[in-house]
Motif scaffolding. Structure first.
Motif, PDB file in Angstrom:
ATOM      1  N   PRO A 247     -15.613   0.905  -2.496  1.00 17.92           N
ATOM      2  CA  PRO A 247     -15.949   2.050  -1.635  1.00 17.92           C
ATOM      3  C   PRO A 247     -14.733   2.513  -0.837  1.00 17.92           C
ATOM      4  CG  PRO A 247     -16.904   0.030  -0.763  1.00 17.92           C
ATOM      5  CD  PRO A 247     -16.359  -0.309  -2.115  1.00 17.92           C
ATOM      6  N   ARG A 248     -14.710   3.779  -0.522  1.00 14.34           N
ATOM      7  CA  ARG A 248     -13.530   4.386   0.114  1.00 14.34           C
ATOM      8  C   ARG A 248     -13.098   3.686   1.406  1.00 14.34           C
ATOM      9  NH1 ARG A 248     -10.557   9.139  -0.621  1.00 14.34           N
ATOM     10  NH2 ARG A 248      -8.735   8.919   0.692  1.00 14.34           N
ATOM     11  N   PRO A 249     -14.003   3.344   2.338  1.00 10.32           N
ATOM     12  CA  PRO A 249     -13.535   2.669   3.558  1.00 10.32           C
ATOM     13  C   PRO A 249     -12.811   1.356   3.276  1.00 10.32           C
ATOM     14  CG  PRO A 249     -15.757   3.524   3.880  1.00 10.32           C
ATOM     15  CD  PRO A 249     -15.452   3.677   2.421  1.00 10.32           C
TER      16      PRO A 249
ATOM     17  N   ALA B   2      -8.825   0.599   4.028  1.00  9.77           N
ATOM     18  CA  ALA B   2      -8.368  -0.575   4.777  1.00  9.77           C
ATOM     19  C   ALA B   2      -7.297  -1.318   3.998  1.00  9.77           C
ATOM     20  CB  ALA B   2      -9.549  -1.493   5.075  1.00  9.77           C
ATOM     21  N   MET B   3      -7.450  -1.403   2.675  1.00 12.72           N
ATOM     22  CA  MET B   3      -6.457  -2.063   1.839  1.00 12.72           C
ATOM     23  C   MET B   3      -5.142  -1.287   1.851  1.00 12.72           C
ATOM     24  SD  MET B   3      -8.922  -3.128  -1.362  1.00 12.72           S
ATOM     25  CE  MET B   3      -7.671  -4.034  -2.288  1.00 12.72           C
ATOM     26  N   THR B   4      -5.237   0.034   1.814  1.00 13.81           N
ATOM     27  CA  THR B   4      -4.038   0.873   1.829  1.00 13.81           C
ATOM     28  C   THR B   4      -3.270   0.697   3.132  1.00 13.81           C
ATOM     29  OG1 THR B   4      -5.125   2.502   0.407  1.00 13.81           O
ATOM     30  CG2 THR B   4      -3.190   3.238   1.620  1.00 13.81           C
ATOM     31  N   VAL B   5      -3.993   0.683   4.253  1.00 14.79           N
ATOM     32  CA  VAL B   5      -3.347   0.485   5.553  1.00 14.79           C
ATOM     33  C   VAL B   5      -2.691  -0.897   5.603  1.00 14.79           C
ATOM     34  CG1 VAL B   5      -3.732   0.238   8.032  1.00 14.79           C
ATOM     35  CG2 VAL B   5      -4.860   2.081   6.768  1.00 14.79           C
TER      36      VAL B   5
ATOM     37  N   ASN C 133      -3.745 -11.852  -1.323  1.00 12.43           N
ATOM     38  CA  ASN C 133      -2.874 -11.253  -0.324  1.00 12.43           C
ATOM     39  C   ASN C 133      -3.700 -10.508   0.725  1.00 12.43           C
ATOM     40  OD1 ASN C 133      -0.304 -10.922   0.744  1.00 12.43           O
ATOM     41  ND2 ASN C 133       0.068  -9.001  -0.322  1.00 12.43           N
ATOM     42  N   LYS C 134      -2.993  -9.920   1.696  1.00 11.78           N
ATOM     43  CA  LYS C 134      -3.663  -9.267   2.815  1.00 11.78           C
ATOM     44  C   LYS C 134      -4.567  -8.128   2.367  1.00 11.78           C
ATOM     45  CE  LYS C 134       0.454  -6.401   3.752  1.00 11.78           C
ATOM     46  NZ  LYS C 134       1.236  -6.854   2.579  1.00 11.78           N
TER      47      LYS C 134
END
Length: 403
Positions: free
Chosen positions: A67-69, A73-76, A282-283
């Motif tokens: 899902p987009r949220p 969060a992964m992109t940030v 990973n993070k």
């Protein structure tokens, strides 16, 4: 904002983030809105086949869509550095709260959780033993399992160097426990196949002070399963991250006893010279798993279930013009326990078997993956469909059966 200057692409992007608007948008528009302008579609560049997923959360079909949220969060997270062990601590604490567990960790998928969970039980936090695995000399190295619960995924359990001891009855299980017994393993998907149910199995573990682990990788929903097994007495419970939760496909959850979770952490990445060093998380996977889990727990489960039933009914409605077609909505009792549409017909009258129909759907435009069963029926899974795709599946299925 000047609404008069919005182009079609900007409008679609805006609509896609509004609550409930996804159901009004066709899948192609919804996908375009998710991707956004100017982003590379490497899968398309490489010419790899894509499809509408009406089969389910199979790993070989790349399971679910994040899902987009969670993806945001992964992109940030990907844009900054942080101490990985501190993030493990923080994410694990939050996930433990959400799942009503003593402790939790994000693994590199359910199979990874099986391996590092077993390693934690066998080697504990002893660094010499951790380095020695999978050589288990001098350690407890037998895992008791019901014969009917053996499966291809228990290879991950055996990665820790243990030997599986098969039993069939409770009496056999108790007789098999001795000084070399490290753990008892249970596969929830086989709960109805063995003579010992999951609750009795957990109690037997407590009775003899033997740690118990349950593999419930594909058993979400229902959401209550996240705490049902640990509350029943299992010391470790394992779930896939990229199936019903819709987290990263390369993530999973290991929940349970604090001391065993800590031991699993020490037997896993980023600790070098450990069995689980190859199961790096990973993070990005950690935060994506956490956000996806939050969304899964907090969603309106009754509304989602009703939507799945409506999708099944819409697909079935397209087949009513085909003579001899019978459809029924069924919910598996174990694993992937969501509404599925089962389609049956007279194979000779139609001139096609479920395998034939599945092949035509796969090779059509758009390609659609469904599941033909050995029993002679076609199973359509609706829970991985994007908004509007149920109508596409219904039309194509009707066309193939009529042709």
């Amino acid at each position: 904002m000047n609404w008069l200057k919005l182009d079609r692409r900007s409008l679609l992007r805006g609509l896609a983030v509004l609550p409930g608007m996804g159901v009004l948008m066709p899948s192609s528009a919804s996908a375009a809105a998710r991707l956004g302008g100017g982003r590379r579609n490497v899968i398309r560049e490489l010419g790899v086949r894509t499809f509408i997923n009406a089969a389910g959360t199979y790993t070989s079909l790349t399971a679910s869509l994040i899902p987009r949220p969670a993806w945001d969060a992964m992109t940030v997270a990907s844009t900054t550095f942080c101490p990985l062990q501190e993030l493990h601590d923080a994410v694990g604490k939050r996930i433990a709260e959400l799942t009503k567990s003593e402790a939790a960790l994000v693994s590199a998928g359910a199979a990874s959780a099986l391996a590092i969970g077993t390693a934690g039980v066998v080697a504990g936090t002893d660094r010499d033993k951790i380095r020695q695995l999978p050589d288990t000399r001098g350690m407890k190295n037998e895992v008791i399992v019901q014969k009917s619960h053996r499966n291809g995924y228990d290879h991950a359990v055996r990665n820790a160097g243990i030997r599986m001891i098969e039993v069939e009855t409770a009496a056999e299980l108790e007789s098999a426990i001795h000084s070399r017994t490290a753990m008892m393993f249970f596969l929830y998907a086989a709960n109805n196949r063995g003579q010992i149910g999951y609750e009795e199995f957990a109690k037997l573990g407590k009775k003899h002070n033997v740690p118990t682990m349950i593999d419930a990788a594909a058993d979400l929903p229902p959401v209550e399963n996240l705490w049902k097994f640990t509350q029943a007495g299992f010391d470790l419970a394992i779930f896939s991250g990229g199936k019903g939760i819709k987290g990263p496909q390369s993530a999973g959850l290991l929940l349970g006893r604090k001391d065993l979770i800590e031991a699993g952490r020490m037997n896993s990445s980023p600790n070098s010279d450990s069995l689980g060093r190859i199961s790096k998380v990973n993070k990005e996977e950690m935060v994506g798993m956490l956000v996806a889990l939050e969304m899964f727990i907090n969603r309106d489960h009754k509304a989602v279930w009703k939507d799945w039933e409506n999708r099944c009914n819409r697909i079935a409605s397209y087949t009513r013009g085909v003579k001899g077609i019978k459809t029924e909505i069924k919910v598996p009792e174990l694993s992937n326990g969501v509404p599925h549409l089962h389609v049956n017909w007279d194979h000779e009258a139609v001139g096609k078997t479920p395998k034939d129909v599945a092949k035509e759907l796969r090779e059509g435009n758009p390609g659609i993956e469904v599941r033909p069963r050995a029993e002679g029926e076609l199973v359509v899974a609706v829970w991985m469909l994007e908004p509007g795709e149920d109508r596409i599946v219904g039309r194509r299925l009707s066309q193939v059966l009529k042709s």
